[in-house]
Design a protein around this motif. Structure first.
Motif, mmCIF file in Angstrom:
data_model
loop_
_atom_site.group_PDB
_atom_site.id
_atom_site.type_symbol
_atom_site.label_atom_id
_atom_site.label_comp_id
_atom_site.label_asym_id
_atom_site.label_seq_id
_atom_site.Cartn_x
_atom_site.Cartn_y
_atom_site.Cartn_z
ATOM 1 N N SER A 166 -6.590 1.356 -2.973
ATOM 2 C CA SER A 166 -6.725 2.556 -2.983
ATOM 3 C C SER A 166 -6.381 3.119 -2.980
ATOM 4 N N ILE A 167 -5.085 3.481 -2.743
ATOM 5 C CA ILE A 167 -4.061 4.522 -3.189
ATOM 6 C C ILE A 167 -3.911 4.772 -4.501
ATOM 7 N N TRP A 223 -6.944 6.855 -5.299
ATOM 8 C CA TRP A 223 -6.731 7.587 -4.833
ATOM 9 C C TRP A 223 -5.893 8.610 -5.543
ATOM 10 N N THR A 271 0.695 -1.458 -0.005
ATOM 11 C CA THR A 271 0.451 -0.175 0.137
ATOM 12 C C THR A 271 0.684 1.026 0.463
ATOM 13 N N VAL A 312 -10.057 -0.038 13.330
ATOM 14 C CA VAL A 312 -10.726 1.268 12.259
ATOM 15 C C VAL A 312 -9.815 2.344 11.762
ATOM 16 N N VAL A 335 -6.874 -4.561 -2.675
ATOM 17 C CA VAL A 335 -7.778 -3.965 -2.455
ATOM 18 C C VAL A 335 -7.037 -2.297 -1.786
ATOM 19 N N SER A 336 -6.428 -3.000 -0.789
ATOM 20 C CA SER A 336 -5.850 -1.550 -0.211
ATOM 21 C C SER A 336 -4.901 -0.887 -0.900
ATOM 22 N N GLY A 356 -17.933 3.072 8.823
ATOM 23 C CA GLY A 356 -17.347 3.202 10.674
ATOM 24 C C GLY A 356 -15.844 3.966 10.131
ATOM 25 N N ASP A 357 -15.059 3.745 9.742
ATOM 26 C CA ASP A 357 -13.764 3.899 9.606
ATOM 27 C C ASP A 357 -13.585 5.556 9.005
ATOM 28 N N ILE A 401 -12.786 9.953 0.450
ATOM 29 C CA ILE A 401 -12.711 8.698 -0.014
ATOM 30 C C ILE A 401 -12.794 7.912 -1.479
ATOM 31 N N VAL A 402 -12.111 7.082 -1.196
ATOM 32 C CA VAL A 402 -12.287 5.995 -2.971
ATOM 33 C C VAL A 402 -13.616 4.767 -2.824
ATOM 34 N N GLY A 403 -14.839 5.066 -1.371
ATOM 35 C CA GLY A 403 -14.877 3.530 -1.588
ATOM 36 C C GLY A 403 -14.455 2.427 -1.396
ATOM 37 N N ALA A 404 -13.311 2.404 -0.803
ATOM 38 C CA ALA A 404 -12.674 1.047 -0.282
ATOM 39 C C ALA A 404 -13.837 0.084 1.207
ATOM 40 N N GLN A 405 -14.434 -0.839 0.502
ATOM 41 C CA GLN A 405 -14.522 -1.625 1.216
ATOM 42 C C GLN A 405 -14.322 -3.398 1.610
ATOM 43 N N VAL A 406 -14.912 -3.627 2.263
ATOM 44 C CA VAL A 406 -14.460 -5.161 2.473
ATOM 45 C C VAL A 406 -15.095 -5.803 3.423
ATOM 46 N N MET A 448 -5.531 8.503 4.944
ATOM 47 C CA MET A 448 -6.443 7.045 3.059
ATOM 48 C C MET A 448 -7.217 6.627 3.925
ATOM 49 N N ASP A 449 -8.590 6.823 2.662
ATOM 50 C CA ASP A 449 -8.956 5.424 2.708
ATOM 51 C C ASP A 449 -8.573 4.323 2.196
ATOM 52 N N LEU A 450 -8.898 3.337 3.416
ATOM 53 C CA LEU A 450 -7.863 2.449 2.768
ATOM 54 C C LEU A 450 -9.600 1.193 3.460
ATOM 55 N N PRO A 451 -9.884 -0.216 2.803
ATOM 56 C CA PRO A 451 -10.625 -0.470 3.239
ATOM 57 C C PRO A 451 -10.286 -1.169 5.216
ATOM 58 N N TYR A 452 -12.058 -1.620 5.845
ATOM 59 C CA TYR A 452 -11.678 -1.731 7.014
ATOM 60 C C TYR A 452 -12.696 -2.931 7.136
#
Lengths: 371, 371
Positions: free
Chosen positions: B329-330, B333, A327, A355, B325-326, B223-224, B247-252, A344-348
């Motif tokens: 995400s960058i 971004w 990353t 978080v 995806v992490s 939440g993050d 954000i970039v809509g990162a999710q998992v 930074m937006d990272l998958p959480y």
């Protein structure tokens, strides 16, 4: 395709490659992909049976044959770099007693002391002894074991001695046609992998690569970089116009259960290259606390006091270190600031981290110091 | 700190918050952090004992108490979104039979069909049945089980019914003082988390957030993100000048042994937002082939035909999906192109991946299509 064929010389004006044993091949384009070779320490006994360097498949086969002979109970690795450390696991798995010696006080010195301590602990956990500040003086035939090493720290018995003390670019052929060498001594190329001689290209461990964070050409002989350079050279020769914009020095190795990863510059490198580095190290969690066995993840970030940009990252832990450096490699490549990284937006999701990820926490700590 | 206190109204001109049951509190700055609430489907029987929504700790405690009563053998989850899918694992672990129903043909529809097929397989492997295109019609007391659901696809017995059918922002208070709502219907904020009303800020699941890839304000209640917004609001109120760039809509999420991750836009979203999306999906390896049990990692990338930029990524597999995806995400971004991604420097060693990572392979495939 000519394999097992040595090139004796090149005539770049005529576009001819002379083969060992006579004959020549004409070329329109020539690619120097002469690679690098493992350094064999020039000490007495360096050519004895049971003393090996580690570089390519032929070395691996020789070592394997030697191991399969069944007579190897003790091995000494000269050099605590990542190649030597990776060998430890393979040797321990087949029950060989292993000692690793290095002339420096720490293994894997590209990583900072906080992390190399963990590496030494991990070696000890797996019954590998690390001998710091130990200089090899010579190797002779032994009695208790096949070989006996003399070092600046006493004598060592060994049935197998492996030298993992670095590699050296093969540039003799390139020099023979007066290709420009870079500051590092390896072949100089441009962003298209072209050398200074017309129609001659270079790729892989024989040539330099541009380090985007350092802002300069460096020697960084890693397999994934060599692959990219080869592809870029091929595309350009084929008529495309492709640039290889460079690297950030991303690297990782595994020593038993530890992921040891880094990208960008260390503080020391950053200072040497004229940056004003500030660093911060945090211990976080690679995955959600309630899902973990309390694994710790160390994240060290280096930033530039002048503009707040991220300059380097080191991550070490039983899990999650590769993920973070992967990353952060893109953050380094794109020149993000530490402040940007902190949000930074990272998958959480709880199984995969907090978080606030260890990256966020480390970036926030460093951002405070950067002011 | 006033807990268990409801706010009845706000006078934004006077800077007063009126409390339920009388009394008021003056403010200089007000933060709307009213969050969101779980949608409870308006069907007959929705309030029967044993029917729950899933959102906060109180819901979790109610569900846990119900489960601890020991009378729960069968559960039906209404909604195949990630909240429902995450619940499956917890319920299966304590031996409850689980069915998941959705009005749509696939679970987790934010992910493309190639990946939701894997999710359904993973559910089946763990004895969870997915019922597609099934509409809940009502719930009544049952005989064989405590509850009996009627659906568009027949009847289902259940001792526990969980509704995971989405959340809805709580904006009534904000609307009462005429704060501007965004297009999504949630509270509109600027990059400092300020609302349209002076000295009133908002953060978390009640407000919008800027989506850097979409280039627009969206509702993305995770939440993050809420944590980051809260911190930015607090810093600005405290006198700093901090922006939350978006954000970039990162999710998992995790469904049994599967990591299901994404960032950026799907093809469908990209088209809706006016991009010209092209996509490519590859099946690669999360770690080095000789170190793996043949785990597969699916990587789907979406790029923009107009400028070659990466628009979105989905990764699904037993391992390595979060890592990719992490990393991506960058890339999203910072607006990297797919071509840049194809030669990105990422940490490589055989235990952790191929010399060309799944990201490189996917990017190269997509770059070909983008031309």
């Amino acid at each position: 395709m000519r394999i097992r064929t040595n090139v004796e010389g090149i005539d770049a004006r005529k576009g001819l490659v002379y083969l060992d044993g006579g004959g020549s091949i004409p070329y329109d384009y020539l690619v120097m992909a002469t690679g690098a070779e493992a350094v064999r320490l020039d000490i007495p006994g360096k050519d004895l049976e049971g003393v090996h360097v580690i570089r390519d498949l032929t070395h691996a086969l020789k070592i394997k044959t030697h191991l399969n002979s069944g007579a190897v109970r003790k091995a000494v690795l000269i050099g605590g770099g990542y190649i030597g450390l990776e060998m430890c696991e393979a040797l321990r798995r087949i029950g060989v007693a292993v000692k690793v010696m290095d002339i420096l006080p720490r293994p894997a010195v590209r990583w900072d002391a906080e992390f190399t301590e963990l590496i030494v602990e991990e070696l000890e956990k797996n019954q590998v002894e690390f001998l710091p500040e130990t200089r090899p003086l010579g190797i002779e035939k032994g009695k208790a074991s096949a070989l006996r090493m003399t070092t600046s720290n006493g004598n060592l018995d060994a049935d197998l001695v492996l030298m993992g003390v670095g590699t050296r670019y093969n540039t003799a052929l390139a020099q023979s046609i007066l290709i420009r060498m870079g500051e590092s001594g390896a072949i100089g190329v441009d962003f298209h992998q072209m050398t200074s001689v017309e129609n001659v290209w270079a790729a892989g461990d024989c040539c330099e690569v541009f380090h985007k964070v350092a802002g300069r050409w460096v020697y960084f002989p890693l397999g994934d970089i060599a692959n990219k350079q080869g592809r870029v050279a091929g595309q350009n020769i084929g008529g495309s116009r492709v640039e290889f914009p460079g690297i950030v020095g991303a690297q990782v190795f595994k020593v038993f259960n530890l992921e040891v990863a880094s990208a960008g510059l260390t503080e020391e490198e950053a200072a040497r290259y004229g940056f004003d580095p500030v660093s911060s190290l945090i211990w976080g969690h690679p995955i959600g606390k309630s899902f973990s066995r309390c694994e710790r993840l160390g994240v060290k970030l280096v930033g530039d006091r002048n503009n707040g940009r991220l300059l380097g990252a080191q991550c070490v832990g039983e899990m999650g270190a590769v993920q973070r450096v992967s990353t952060l490699s893109i953050a380094l490549w794109t020149g993000l600031t530490v402040e940007q990284l902190a949000y930074m937006d990272l998958p959480y999701a709880p199984p995969f981290g907090g978080v606030w990820d260890a990256i966020h926490i480390a970036a926030r700590e460093l951002a405070k110091k950067l002011g």
